[in-house]
Scaffold this motif. Sequence first.
Motif, PDB file in Angstrom:
ATOM      1  N   HIS A   1     -37.636 -10.710  -8.736  1.00 45.41           N
ATOM      2  CA  HIS A   1     -37.375  -9.175  -9.090  1.00 45.41           C
ATOM      3  C   HIS A   1     -38.019  -8.970 -10.434  1.00 45.41           C
ATOM      4  CE1 HIS A   1     -33.757  -6.244  -9.754  1.00 45.41           C
ATOM      5  NE2 HIS A   1     -34.787  -5.846 -10.373  1.00 45.41           N
TER       6      HIS A   1
ATOM      7  N   HIS B   1     -40.428  -5.588 -12.618  1.00 43.24           N
ATOM      8  CA  HIS B   1     -41.008  -4.248 -12.699  1.00 43.24           C
ATOM      9  C   HIS B   1     -42.175  -4.254 -13.416  1.00 43.24           C
ATOM     10  CE1 HIS B   1     -37.026  -2.375 -11.570  1.00 43.24           C
ATOM     11  NE2 HIS B   1     -36.623  -3.465 -11.851  1.00 43.24           N
TER      12      HIS B   1
ATOM     13  N   LYS C   1     -41.933  -4.527  -8.203  1.00 47.87           N
ATOM     14  CA  LYS C   1     -41.638  -3.299  -7.602  1.00 47.87           C
ATOM     15  C   LYS C   1     -42.402  -2.092  -8.094  1.00 47.87           C
ATOM     16  CE  LYS C   1     -36.800  -5.069  -8.228  1.00 47.87           C
ATOM     17  NZ  LYS C   1     -36.475  -5.567  -6.689  1.00 47.87           N
TER      18      LYS C   1
ATOM     19  N   HIS D   1     -30.694  -2.559  -5.966  1.00 51.31           N
ATOM     20  CA  HIS D   1     -30.233  -2.831  -7.442  1.00 51.31           C
ATOM     21  C   HIS D   1     -28.602  -2.152  -7.331  1.00 51.31           C
ATOM     22  CE1 HIS D   1     -34.490  -2.961  -8.893  1.00 51.31           C
ATOM     23  NE2 HIS D   1     -33.904  -2.965 -10.174  1.00 51.31           N
TER      24      HIS D   1
ATOM     25  N   HIS E   1     -28.738  -7.477  -9.737  1.00 46.04           N
ATOM     26  CA  HIS E   1     -27.694  -7.132 -10.639  1.00 46.04           C
ATOM     27  C   HIS E   1     -26.358  -7.731 -10.778  1.00 46.04           C
ATOM     28  CE1 HIS E   1     -30.334  -4.944 -13.414  1.00 46.04           C
ATOM     29  NE2 HIS E   1     -30.663  -4.142 -12.561  1.00 46.04           N
TER      30      HIS E   1
ATOM     31  N   ASP F   1     -36.272  -9.822 -13.744  1.00 44.43           N
ATOM     32  CA  ASP F   1     -36.299  -8.261 -14.007  1.00 44.43           C
ATOM     33  C   ASP F   1     -37.148  -7.786 -14.991  1.00 44.43           C
ATOM     34  OD1 ASP F   1     -35.567  -5.816 -13.295  1.00 44.43           O
ATOM     35  OD2 ASP F   1     -33.418  -5.990 -14.376  1.00 44.43           O
TER      36      ASP F   1
HETATM   37 FE    FE Z   1     -34.617  -4.403 -11.759  1.00 41.97          FE
END
Ligand code: FE
Length: 422
Positions: free
Chosen positions: A81, A83, A150, A249, A272, A323
């Motif tokens: 996960h 970004h 992502k 999420h 999450h 994340d």
């Molecule tokens: Fe995220």
Amino acid sequence: MNANLNADLLIVGITQLATPRGAGAKFGAQMREIVVLEKAAIAISGDRISWVGSAAEWPGTASRTIDLGGCAVIPGLVDPHTHAVWAGDRLGDFDARTSGVSYEQILASGGGIWSTIRATTSASDDALVSLAEQRVWSLVRSGATVVEIKSGYGFTVANELRMLEVIRRLALRLPIRIVPTLLIHIPPNDTREREAYVEQVRSELIPEVVRRGLAQAVDIFIEKEAWNTTEAESVLICALEHGLRVKVHAEQFHSVGGVELALRLGALSVDHLEACTARQYAVFRNAQTIATVLPGVSLHLGIPKAPGRQLIDAGAAVAVGTDLNPGSSPLFAISAALGLAVRLNGLTAAEALVAGTANAAQALGMSDAARVEAGMPADFAVLQSSDWRDLIYCMGMNPVRETWCKGQRIVPEQSRRERDDG
Ligand code: FE
Ligand code: NIG
């Protein structure tokens, strides 16, 4: 049976080889034990592992032998996960938050994720590739050999497609495996525009992503400040109808039913879970859907910790991710995320290793990653320490000395001489 094996490379000097079990391992509940093989050796042929065992029992010959001199080895880690593609920074948000303004207030006033969408939209493709490349290398130095990335800072159809194209270019520049995900991040403010946006995602964005082969899964942010479960269901069903996997999420700030929706749709993972309720833990029992905890978010935003321990005790299989993103988790090391999952989310060290390997791979729908055993890609990390538990225990230093991917040492980068000799 193993007699006369001939390997390209034999790696010895491994004090401990710590890996989740392979064949016969039961998925859908947390594996609590890992295999720790002492005085091990790994044989590599081409880009795959051809043999693993006790060094004294190696039955074959090898063209080359490398002696690690007494280090622990773990599988290449999987960050399920991130970004990692963005431009700009969120230092102003950080100042505001440390003065008492909440993440959700900043978002509702047009900052936060919105500001990253503006900065990312203004940046060139080349700039986005180069910024993300440096971030992914940081994850690789922490032991990652698979990283999910992502989209989600594009907002418009054209800009989300552009982000996924950037991820594709990035993947071609990196030696590790990159897994791209389309993220439907935040909605327009106006209710009618929201409906139109969902319709556009369904009729234009998802079909185009599939046509170009740009993502393996669709993720959506289900939250009071983001999408509701009805909107999310409509997007995720469209993704499934187009042959994509889904993930969400959910339950980051409020418990709004994202868990139940995701499990009903057979999602790869629910990520999450900081606001996940006790009633929701049970939904994960023996499910194939992975519960992914992101301890960097709890640390950075000061929000509750996801109940990793309770989820595992209730029968969930838990993965851990960084994340990595500028707003809620500027965490550039997957090894650090695993250490935080033990301290903040209540995992044991062994559960954290499973969470960063086998379960993280399952959260990406991958079966050929994250185990050191014959037949798997030769992806592994060599630790600084002779004891694998230092991966989890050490804070503020990089516990990883070397990262190997597809049978090649990629960190530290090999010199030309080493490559020629190899
Ligand atoms: Fe995220
Ligand atoms: O996973 N929660 C929503 N999305 C990201 C944060 C993105 C951002 O703040 O830029 C997350 O926390």
